[in-house]
Design a protein around this motif. Structure first.
Motif, PDB file in Angstrom:
ATOM      1  N   GLU A   1     -46.311  12.022  72.362  1.00 52.46           N
ATOM      2  CA  GLU A   1     -46.352  11.700  74.188  1.00 52.46           C
ATOM      3  C   GLU A   1     -44.907  10.524  73.708  1.00 52.46           C
ATOM      4  O   GLU A   1     -44.179  10.571  74.231  1.00 52.46           O
ATOM      5  N   LEU A   2     -45.246   9.340  72.998  1.00 50.23           N
ATOM      6  CA  LEU A   2     -44.164   8.444  73.731  1.00 50.23           C
ATOM      7  C   LEU A   2     -42.681   9.034  73.263  1.00 50.23           C
ATOM      8  O   LEU A   2     -41.491   8.658  73.315  1.00 50.23           O
TER       9      LEU A   2
ATOM     10  N   ARG B   1     -41.841  11.748  72.297  1.00 47.47           N
ATOM     11  CA  ARG B   1     -41.657  13.384  72.970  1.00 47.47           C
ATOM     12  C   ARG B   1     -41.003  13.116  74.090  1.00 47.47           C
ATOM     13  O   ARG B   1     -40.601  14.136  74.614  1.00 47.47           O
ATOM     14  N   ASP B   2     -41.589  12.025  74.759  1.00 45.69           N
ATOM     15  CA  ASP B   2     -41.757  12.308  76.105  1.00 45.69           C
ATOM     16  C   ASP B   2     -40.670  10.948  77.038  1.00 45.69           C
ATOM     17  O   ASP B   2     -42.163  10.353  77.172  1.00 45.69           O
TER      18      ASP B   2
ATOM     19  N   ARG C   1     -41.176  10.990  79.475  1.00 47.62           N
ATOM     20  CA  ARG C   1     -42.217  10.203  81.443  1.00 47.62           C
ATOM     21  C   ARG C   1     -42.983   9.817  81.130  1.00 47.62           C
ATOM     22  O   ARG C   1     -43.403   7.914  81.135  1.00 47.62           O
ATOM     23  N   VAL C   2     -43.368   9.444  79.298  1.00 46.65           N
ATOM     24  CA  VAL C   2     -44.651   8.703  78.929  1.00 46.65           C
ATOM     25  C   VAL C   2     -44.001   7.382  78.240  1.00 46.65           C
ATOM     26  O   VAL C   2     -44.859   6.397  78.925  1.00 46.65           O
ATOM     27  N   ARG C   3     -42.602   7.528  77.698  1.00 48.66           N
ATOM     28  CA  ARG C   3     -42.689   6.361  77.788  1.00 48.66           C
ATOM     29  C   ARG C   3     -42.619   5.272  78.831  1.00 48.66           C
ATOM     30  O   ARG C   3     -42.777   3.929  79.233  1.00 48.66           O
ATOM     31  N   SER C   4     -42.054   5.708  80.171  1.00 49.03           N
ATOM     32  CA  SER C   4     -41.993   5.012  80.955  1.00 49.03           C
ATOM     33  C   SER C   4     -43.284   4.794  81.162  1.00 49.03           C
ATOM     34  O   SER C   4     -43.520   3.576  82.020  1.00 49.03           O
ATOM     35  N   SER C   5     -44.410   5.413  81.870  1.00 47.91           N
ATOM     36  CA  SER C   5     -46.102   5.048  82.465  1.00 47.91           C
ATOM     37  C   SER C   5     -46.253   4.548  81.889  1.00 47.91           C
ATOM     38  O   SER C   5     -46.999   2.909  81.788  1.00 47.91           O
ATOM     39  N   GLU C   6     -45.271   4.926  80.092  1.00 44.23           N
ATOM     40  CA  GLU C   6     -47.193   3.446  79.038  1.00 44.23           C
ATOM     41  C   GLU C   6     -46.383   2.482  79.125  1.00 44.23           C
ATOM     42  O   GLU C   6     -46.431   1.002  78.533  1.00 44.23           O
TER      43      GLU C   6
END
Lengths: 252, 252
Positions: free
Chosen positions: A3-4, A6-7, A9-14
């Motif tokens: 997910e990190l 490919r996404d 938003r996941v990078r941003s939230s993590e």
């Protein structure tokens, strides 16, 4: 990890992103990157003894993965034997006041271009990159890969995180005393005639659509790389490279 | 068509190559390309009326293909609605004597880099490109695409067709009175100090391995783009762009 990669938003939230492959990981270490986690494929320690020793010495937690796992996680055509997770750097807008050129990307959509721009900008000693709304995420795996480590070496300011529209970002640069020049294929000032010793921001438009009128209204002018023959335009990363190194040349 | 796109030997024996997509086809027409055949997908004439009219007016034989055919032929991720077959230009080695910079690619392996180098070289008014043995085929579809039409606008000399090794190609350039300078990440002459008004050939090495000792022995020197910080090297296409435009700047 998947997910990190490919996404956004996941990078941003993590607040984390992934560095793929031994070359990119080594280039990150060269820039004092600290990894949250490192994953080695089978036999990576044998194939890359020096790098795995550096990773161990860096204090990063290193895990070994079974055969076939990295292949299912990574985004590269050839599976990479080493992946590493890095925290997103916290970049303050204050870097925009630093000495050196600022590049502004307005809706730059091609990750290879953005990565290449980071690489050239870092090598030319630019101060920072500012990515406007609609630009590709700077921590996209293709950006990271084509930046060849520069994502760890030059600060990238995200206009969206700053709460800025593209126009507000240009206003902020103007308030810092920077001349704001749009890169234009025709009709701008030939780049050797631009005084890059003045604090300057070069504004790069979308690969297909260039700079809109709303942006143009917030510029002091345009800069052009004179072209011969039937060429319509340069690739935006090439144009950025030429301008970054002209700035470095004039300022050296 | 499939084989022309996928097999350099077929391109070489047929003396033809494929241009994919409306932008690339239009850029080719801008450079007076003559097509042997043009293939339109369903509704391409509706989506690109101006371009299909230009193609019809060019005298090229135009065929319409059924739904789903182009998808099976093309090499791009997004299927392109227009493909065109062009004859390979017959390029004489005499172009190497023309006024302007010559770029020499020694074992350049990345087609995107080669296409980008063609694009910058054409825009900067370089005389020609010489591709040495082991370089990617200039008519590879990715080269053609990233050249943005420049494959039709700047002559590309193929060392292999001339019967030259890389060293023999450098000898030929030396006999034409060109200074031969290798692009090096460190230790060369800073590029603004190179006199590009002299007939010059810039020699670009493989992306990963650079220039070998056999090549270096046939050079007058090296040229370097000074870099700051931890950057190890520039992308070869960016380095070529900076050098091409420095040559243009000095010569203008």
């Amino acid at each position: 990890m998947r997910e990190l990669l490919r996404d956004a938003r996941v990078r941003s939230s993590e607040r984390a992103f992934v560095v793929e492959g031994p070359r990119a990981v080594a280039a990150a270490l060269d820039r004092d990157a600290r990894f949250e986690a490192v994953y080695l494929g089978p036999r990576a320690d044998v194939a890359f003894p020096e790098l795995t020793a550096r990773l161990a010495a860096s204090g990063a937690p290193v895990s070994s993965l079974r055969d076939g796992v990295l292949e299912r996680v990574g985004t590269t055509r050839t599976p990479q034997p080493i992946l590493a997770v890095a925290p997103m750097p916290v970049v303050s807008r204050d870097v925009l006041a630093r000495d050196g050129l600022v590049l502004v990307g307005v809706a730059l959509s091609d990750p290879g271009n953005v990565g290449t721009i980071l690489r050239s900008a870092e090598a030319a000693g630019a101060a920072a990159i500012l990515l406007g709304p609609g630009s590709v995420d700077a921590y996209n795996p293709k950006v990271v890969r084509s930046s060849a480590g520069a994502i760890f070496g030059i600060p990238v300011v995200d206009a969206v995180s700053e709460g800025w529209s593209a126009v507000e970002a240009l206003d902020a640069l103007g308030e810092l005393g920077r001349q704001r020049l749009g890169a234009a294929a025709r009709t701008g000032t030939p780049y050797p005639e631009v005084d890059f010793r003045r604090p300057t921001a070069i504004v790069l438009g979308n690969e297909a659509h260039g700079l809109g009128d709303d942006i143009t209204a917030h510029l002091e002018g345009h800069v052009t790389i004179p072209m011969g023959g039937p060429a319509e335009s340069l690739n935006v990363a090439m144009a950025a490279s030429v301008l970054c190194f002209e700035s470095a040349r004039q300022r050296s």
